[in-house]
Design a protein around this motif. Sequence first.
Motif, short mmCIF file in Angstrom:
data_model
loop_
_atom_site.label_atom_id
_atom_site.label_comp_id
_atom_site.label_asym_id
_atom_site.label_seq_id
_atom_site.Cartn_x
_atom_site.Cartn_y
_atom_site.Cartn_z
N PRO A 25 105.87 34.04 75.60
CA PRO A 25 104.65 35.43 74.74
C PRO A 25 104.03 36.20 75.57
CG PRO A 25 103.73 33.30 73.89
CD PRO A 25 105.18 32.44 75.09
N GLU A 26 102.82 35.63 76.74
CA GLU A 26 103.08 36.04 77.69
C GLU A 26 103.46 36.56 78.62
OE1 GLU A 26 102.33 32.38 77.05
OE2 GLU A 26 101.02 31.99 76.30
N GLU A 27 104.39 37.06 78.39
CA GLU A 27 105.24 37.45 79.73
C GLU A 27 105.40 38.72 79.06
OE1 GLU A 27 108.80 35.81 81.21
OE2 GLU A 27 107.53 33.88 81.50
N PHE A 28 106.17 40.30 79.86
CA PHE A 28 105.97 41.23 79.84
C PHE A 28 107.69 41.62 79.70
CE2 PHE A 28 107.04 45.51 80.99
CZ PHE A 28 106.81 46.49 79.41
N ARG A 29 108.55 41.28 78.57
CA ARG A 29 109.96 40.85 77.92
C ARG A 29 110.62 42.29 77.29
NH1 ARG A 29 113.71 37.23 77.73
NH2 ARG A 29 111.78 36.33 76.09
N PRO A 30 110.61 43.16 78.37
CA PRO A 30 111.08 44.50 77.30
C PRO A 30 112.76 44.10 76.42
CG PRO A 30 110.52 45.41 78.89
CD PRO A 30 110.36 44.26 79.58
N GLU A 31 113.67 42.80 77.02
CA GLU A 31 114.88 42.67 76.62
C GLU A 31 114.75 41.49 75.52
OE1 GLU A 31 114.61 43.98 81.41
OE2 GLU A 31 113.53 42.18 80.27
N MET A 80 99.21 51.87 78.09
CA MET A 80 99.81 50.89 78.31
C MET A 80 101.12 50.65 78.86
SD MET A 80 96.96 49.01 78.03
CE MET A 80 97.11 47.81 78.01
N VAL A 81 101.46 52.00 78.12
CA VAL A 81 103.05 51.44 78.52
C VAL A 81 103.61 51.65 79.95
CG1 VAL A 81 105.53 52.49 78.59
CG2 VAL A 81 103.82 52.05 76.48
N LEU A 82 102.43 52.28 80.27
CA LEU A 82 102.75 53.02 82.35
C LEU A 82 102.07 51.82 82.72
CD1 LEU A 82 101.95 56.60 82.20
CD2 LEU A 82 103.94 55.29 82.53
N TRP A 83 101.13 51.34 82.28
CA TRP A 83 100.36 49.82 83.07
C TRP A 83 101.20 48.48 83.40
CZ3 TRP A 83 98.49 44.54 82.15
CH2 TRP A 83 97.87 44.09 83.22
N TYR A 84 101.86 48.52 82.42
CA TYR A 84 103.45 46.96 81.86
C TYR A 84 104.41 47.66 83.25
CZ TYR A 84 100.37 44.63 78.78
OH TYR A 84 100.14 43.97 77.78
N LEU A 85 104.66 48.85 83.01
CA LEU A 85 105.70 48.97 83.49
C LEU A 85 105.05 49.58 85.20
CD1 LEU A 85 107.48 52.38 82.01
CD2 LEU A 85 108.47 49.91 82.37
N THR A 94 105.12 46.75 74.75
CA THR A 94 103.72 47.02 74.98
C THR A 94 103.11 46.74 73.79
OG1 THR A 94 104.21 47.71 76.71
CG2 THR A 94 102.77 49.15 76.01
N LEU A 95 103.48 47.51 71.90
CA LEU A 95 102.56 46.69 71.45
C LEU A 95 102.27 45.69 70.98
CD1 LEU A 95 103.77 49.80 69.22
CD2 LEU A 95 101.63 50.11 70.07
#
Length: 125
Positions: free
Chosen positions: A98-104, A1-6, A49-50
């Motif tokens: 919360p729906e956004e992928f935001r690693p920051e 999943m990490v690669l998908w989000y990236l 991702t988790l």
Amino acid sequence: MVLWYLSKDPEAMKKVLKEIEEIFPAEGKGVKMETLNKMEYLHAVIKETLRLASPAVMLFTRKIEEDIELEDVLIKKGMLTNVCMIANQFNPKYYENPEEFRPERWFEDQAKQNDPFVFIPFSGG
């Protein structure tokens, strides 16, 4: 999943690649735990991702041991109830957008704001 989000976030991918290039010299000296621990952005990507795609079962059943009144709802002793832990991962009370992928959101200063009992990607253990 990490690669998908990236793959869906080219800027995050660039940051991970930049971090890899800075931490691992071109001549390569092997991978050590202390080197991996320096990869703060990758760590944030994994945690994000988790949060969004937990590999654990996030719905589990509990038996009510005594009558409980929540607002105007009575939950009687002996009833079964489901606890949906993934709901916390998408609750704006705990995570902005919360729906956004935001690693920051996982950097040290922001991580202190997160309730440690909200982020449980592997359920209760």
